[in-house]
Design a protein around this motif. Structure first.
Motif, mmCIF file in Angstrom:
data_model
loop_
_atom_site.group_PDB
_atom_site.id
_atom_site.type_symbol
_atom_site.label_atom_id
_atom_site.label_comp_id
_atom_site.label_asym_id
_atom_site.label_seq_id
_atom_site.Cartn_x
_atom_site.Cartn_y
_atom_site.Cartn_z
ATOM 1 N N ASN A 267 0.815 -1.210 0.000
ATOM 2 C CA ASN A 267 0.000 0.000 0.000
ATOM 3 C C ASN A 267 0.852 1.265 0.000
ATOM 4 O O ASN A 267 0.326 2.368 0.150
ATOM 5 N N VAL B 197 3.408 2.028 2.172
ATOM 6 C CA VAL B 197 3.829 2.482 3.500
ATOM 7 C C VAL B 197 5.322 2.230 3.670
ATOM 8 O O VAL B 197 5.819 1.142 3.380
ATOM 9 N N GLU C 236 1.904 5.875 15.610
ATOM 10 C CA GLU C 236 2.006 6.203 14.186
ATOM 11 C C GLU C 236 1.999 4.939 13.326
ATOM 12 O O GLU C 236 1.416 4.919 12.235
ATOM 13 N N ALA D 66 -1.540 3.914 13.024
ATOM 14 C CA ALA D 66 -2.282 4.792 12.115
ATOM 15 C C ALA D 66 -2.046 4.401 10.659
ATOM 16 O O ALA D 66 -2.980 4.414 9.840
ATOM 17 N N ARG D 67 -0.825 4.030 10.331
ATOM 18 C CA ARG D 67 -0.535 3.627 8.954
ATOM 19 C C ARG D 67 -1.168 2.272 8.636
ATOM 20 O O ARG D 67 -1.567 2.019 7.504
ATOM 21 N N GLU E 152 -4.743 3.005 7.902
ATOM 22 C CA GLU E 152 -4.881 3.551 6.545
ATOM 23 C C GLU E 152 -4.886 2.418 5.508
ATOM 24 O O GLU E 152 -5.526 2.523 4.458
ATOM 25 N N THR E 153 -4.171 1.344 5.815
ATOM 26 C CA THR E 153 -4.038 0.234 4.872
ATOM 27 C C THR E 153 -5.254 -0.672 4.882
ATOM 28 O O THR E 153 -5.646 -1.215 3.832
ATOM 29 N N TYR F 231 -7.914 -0.926 2.212
ATOM 30 C CA TYR F 231 -7.413 -1.406 0.923
ATOM 31 C C TYR F 231 -7.173 -2.923 0.924
ATOM 32 O O TYR F 231 -6.743 -3.470 -0.094
ATOM 33 N N ASN G 261 -10.512 2.143 10.092
ATOM 34 C CA ASN G 261 -10.091 3.023 9.007
ATOM 35 C C ASN G 261 -9.472 4.268 9.642
ATOM 36 O O ASN G 261 -9.426 4.375 10.884
ATOM 37 N N PRO G 262 -8.970 5.202 8.863
ATOM 38 C CA PRO G 262 -8.325 6.371 9.486
ATOM 39 C C PRO G 262 -9.223 7.163 10.425
ATOM 40 O O PRO G 262 -8.746 7.750 11.402
ATOM 41 N N THR G 263 -10.527 7.158 10.172
ATOM 42 C CA THR G 263 -11.441 7.923 11.013
ATOM 43 C C THR G 263 -11.608 7.276 12.392
ATOM 44 O O THR G 263 -11.675 7.979 13.415
ATOM 45 N N ALA H 165 -9.483 5.024 13.737
ATOM 46 C CA ALA H 165 -8.219 4.453 14.220
ATOM 47 C C ALA H 165 -7.859 4.912 15.623
ATOM 48 O O ALA H 165 -7.509 4.098 16.490
#
Length: 466
Positions: free
Chosen positions: A67, A69, A82, A85-86, A89-90, A93, A118-120, A122
């Motif tokens: 993805n 990263v 962090e 969080a990544r 984000e993945t 997908y 998801n990022p929201t 997380a």
């Protein structure tokens, strides 16, 4: 049907009946994994969700790299929050990758979190789960107890002290934690530097010098006996392919001597060495009544640059296309000729070999016990819905699925036990669909017995765990 609701994967009324009424509450026997016995002995508490979930998980690292990263967020030194969080984000997908199911099953089963990661979401999920992990109810032992894990077999090098296993046994912890003997490092004659480094480690464990092949056998026998004295009844090998060449004592001794001098013998001679040592190890397994496992077909450390930077087991392996049948037949037959073939489980990584494995086991099931030689569960890249279904169908068509010893996690994560649930739901799905499609009789008591055996009782009987 909602995403990951109580009837996830259960497409028929019969499948739901089989799972909910007969299978879901069964304990777990995880007879092959890579969990840390040290963390169990110390009843470790994870600092946060990243430590519990991402550390050491090359499945997730591969997805993150794919993805886009940076490695700094996978194996690197970025802060745990962090890294998480990544990963969050993945996750969106990873749709249709088994990671998507595993991720959300684990959030539900361990933490009661039903939000989609998801990022929201997380930050909230990270804080909630990390806080729970720091409590006594989420210590390593508490996790094993809550997930009804009855037995764990870790993966251990012959040179390991087994100090942690002894401490766990002495503690009276309800989950039985046994070592598994994995002597792969003794076969590293393709890499003289690694082989000689391992000889030093083995010398330290046995307090004896190893200057001849005979010395090596004595040292390994010493450790084999030591493992047996500490509850071990299982061995394991991770090999690209089986080695079963004809060998001579002179050649095997010469290979050992050359490698100890830092020299690399020719390939044919190295294969003789591996064939001789594997045969001897299998003889000891039979002598002690152990179960031997062979994981075959991984093409490892493909990315030389990353292997040099990060080392093995960091996500640079793939399915190999090795020719497995002939050597595997010779290996098993050489042992069976003298009736020295131990109970054996064969795992393949290439789905093209499913039929080879499913028919190979039938050559050596001699009627002494049910399912003496097993076609092991879908492994590594194949332990997902399609891979598991293919393995189950191939075994059904060419052997006895009813005698199958079922699922294992093969995992380094204490949060991976929903993989057993995933497998159990798929088994119930297959049987349920065929009952309702008229391909199997509607004898629910008998079908429920077979499904329960596959999911738990066959393994309990096969391994003799009590």
């Amino acid at each position: 049907m909602q995403f990951l609701d109580e009837d996830f994967l259960l497409t028929t009324k019969t499948a739901r009946l089989l799972y909910h009424d007969h299978v879901s509450a069964l304990p777990i026997i995880d007879y092959h994994c890579h969990l840390s016995p040290s963390l169990i002995a110390g009843d470790h508490r994870f600092a946060n969700l990243t430590e519990a979930w991402l550390a050491g998980d090359h499945y997730k690292w591969r997805a993150m790299r794919a993805n886009g990263v940076s490695e700094a967020y996978c194996t690197g030194g970025k802060p745990d929050a962090e890294k998480f969080a990544r990963w969050a984000e993945t996750v969106p997908y990873t749709l249709r990758n088994p990671l998507y199911h595993w991720t959300h099953l684990e959030l539900q089963r361990y933490f009661g979190v039903r939000e989609i990661l998801n990022p929201t979401t997380a930050s909230g999920i990270y804080d909630t789960c990390s806080g729970m992990l720091q409590t006594p109810e989420f210590s390593v032992r508490s996790i094993l107890t809550r997930m009804k894990v009855e037995v764990v077999c870790t993966t251990d090098d012959p040179a390991d002290t087994l100090h942690d296993h002894r401490a766990i046994a002495a503690s009276g912890f309800g989950t039985k934690v046994y070592p598994a003997f994995r002597p792969d490092n003794a076969l590293l004659v393709d890499n003289p530097a690694a082989f000689n480094g391992y000889m030093e480690r083995l010398e330290g464990a046995t307090q004896q010098s190893i200057t001849t092949y005979g010395d090596l056998l004595m040292a390994l026998r010493n450790r084999h006996d030591f493992f047996a004295a500490n509850g071990c009844t299982v061995s394991d090998h991770g090999l690209e392919e089986m080695y079963a060449d004809d060998f001579s004592v002179d050649t095997v001794n010469r290979v050992f001597d050359q490698v100890r001098l830092g020299q690399l013998p020719d390939e044919a001679s190295r294969r003789q060495f591996k064939s001789a040592l594997l045969h001897q190890l299998a003889e000891w397994d039979h002598e002690k009544g152990w179960v031997q496992q062979f994981h075959l077909g991984a093409l490892r450390n493909n990315n030389t640059r990353k292997w040099r930077e990060l080392g093995p087991d960091t996500g640079w392996d793939s399915i190999g296309d090795f020719a497995q049948g002939r050597a595997l037949s010779r290996f098993l037959d050489r042992l069976d000729t003298n009736d020295h073939l131990a109970r054996t489980i064969l795992y393949n990584l290439n789905p093209a070999d499913n039929a080879v494995m499913a028919t190979m086991i039938g050559n050596f099931n001699d009627g002494t016990i049910p399912g003496k030689v097993q076609f092991g569960s879908a492994w590594w890249f194949l332990d997902q819905k399609d891979g598991m279904t293919q393995q189950l169908n191939t075994l059904s068509n060419m052997g006895l699925i009813s005698r199958f010893v079922g699922m294992l996690t093969d995992s380094r994560s204490f949060l991976s036990f929903p993989r057993h649930e995933y497998f159990r739901r798929l088994v119930c799905r297959l049987f349920g669909e065929e009952v309702e499609g008229g391909e199997l009789p509607g004898d629910i008591p008998w079908i429920a017995k077979i499904v329960s055996d596959i999911c738990y009782y066959n393994a309990k009987q096969y391994f003799g765990f009590v």
